[in-house]
Design a protein around this motif. Sequence first.
Motif, PDB file in Angstrom:
ATOM      1  N   SER A  97      44.527 -94.621 -65.916  1.00 19.08           N
ATOM      2  CA  SER A  97      44.275 -94.328 -64.509  1.00 19.08           C
ATOM      3  C   SER A  97      42.908 -94.884 -64.126  1.00 19.08           C
ATOM      4  O   SER A  97      42.035 -95.051 -64.983  1.00 19.08           O
ATOM      5  N   TYR A  98      42.770 -95.188 -62.850  1.00 21.99           N
ATOM      6  CA  TYR A  98      41.494 -95.703 -62.342  1.00 21.99           C
ATOM      7  C   TYR A  98      41.343 -95.323 -60.882  1.00 21.99           C
ATOM      8  O   TYR A  98      42.309 -95.006 -60.192  1.00 21.99           O
ATOM      9  N   GLU A  99      40.107 -95.348 -60.433  1.00 21.29           N
ATOM     10  CA  GLU A  99      39.806 -94.981 -59.056  1.00 21.29           C
ATOM     11  C   GLU A  99      40.362 -96.039 -58.106  1.00 21.29           C
ATOM     12  O   GLU A  99      40.293 -97.238 -58.397  1.00 21.29           O
ATOM     13  N   PRO A 100      40.918 -95.611 -56.969  1.00 25.38           N
ATOM     14  CA  PRO A 100      41.561 -96.545 -56.043  1.00 25.38           C
ATOM     15  C   PRO A 100      40.674 -97.688 -55.560  1.00 25.38           C
ATOM     16  O   PRO A 100      41.169 -98.787 -55.326  1.00 25.38           O
ATOM     17  N   ASP A 101      39.377 -97.466 -55.473  1.00 24.08           N
ATOM     18  CA  ASP A 101      38.492 -98.522 -54.972  1.00 24.08           C
ATOM     19  C   ASP A 101      37.934 -99.420 -56.078  1.00 24.08           C
ATOM     20  O   ASP A 101      37.149-100.325 -55.802  1.00 24.08           O
ATOM     21  N   ASN A 102      38.368 -99.234 -57.315  1.00 25.54           N
ATOM     22  CA  ASN A 102      37.869-100.042 -58.429  1.00 25.54           C
ATOM     23  C   ASN A 102      38.743-101.292 -58.586  1.00 25.54           C
ATOM     24  O   ASN A 102      39.638-101.356 -59.431  1.00 25.54           O
TER      25      ASN A 102
ATOM     26  N   GLU B  73      42.447 -87.801 -58.695  1.00 23.93           N
ATOM     27  CA  GLU B  73      42.173 -88.742 -57.607  1.00 23.93           C
ATOM     28  C   GLU B  73      42.333 -90.194 -58.054  1.00 23.93           C
ATOM     29  O   GLU B  73      41.943 -91.102 -57.338  1.00 23.93           O
ATOM     30  N   GLU B  74      42.881 -90.398 -59.244  1.00 24.05           N
ATOM     31  CA  GLU B  74      43.003 -91.747 -59.789  1.00 24.05           C
ATOM     32  C   GLU B  74      44.448 -92.231 -59.789  1.00 24.05           C
ATOM     33  O   GLU B  74      45.385 -91.450 -59.986  1.00 24.05           O
TER      34      GLU B  74
END
Length: 140
Positions: free
Chosen positions: A99-104, A125-126
């Motif tokens: 998983s990763y942050e949407p803005d990354n 939130e990821e």
Amino acid sequence: MAENKVSIIEAYTTITGGGRAFPFGIYDGSVPVGFCMIGYDVDDYWEDAPEIAYRNYNLWRLMIDKRCQHHGYGREAVKLALDFIRTKPCGDAEYCWLSYEPDNEIAKKLYHSFDFVETGDMDGEEIIAVLKLSAPETVC
């Protein structure tokens, strides 16, 4: 992103809680440049685990020191992590997930280059992305 010391604590509590965690330092020779942690399945303490976490591997953490970014360490770390996962240290699994942050956007581009595909699900939130591993072996 969690600090590396938090990840080490999480690895310890995961293992003592019946789960599987594999923390790795990332080095260029003797110089530390990052940290990676691989997990498998869920432990006794993970109450809100996404469905994909059950009986699958995950690239739980990937951190490259800011001073060492854009030198290929992240790409090599993902490759080595997937090589390790494909040895099936905890048994067969259908997927590796992360998983990763949407803005990354950098993480998204890196993971997509390894054929990770977003599922539309979230882990907190990821964004969750998955990579289909080879089919489990069958016994005839």
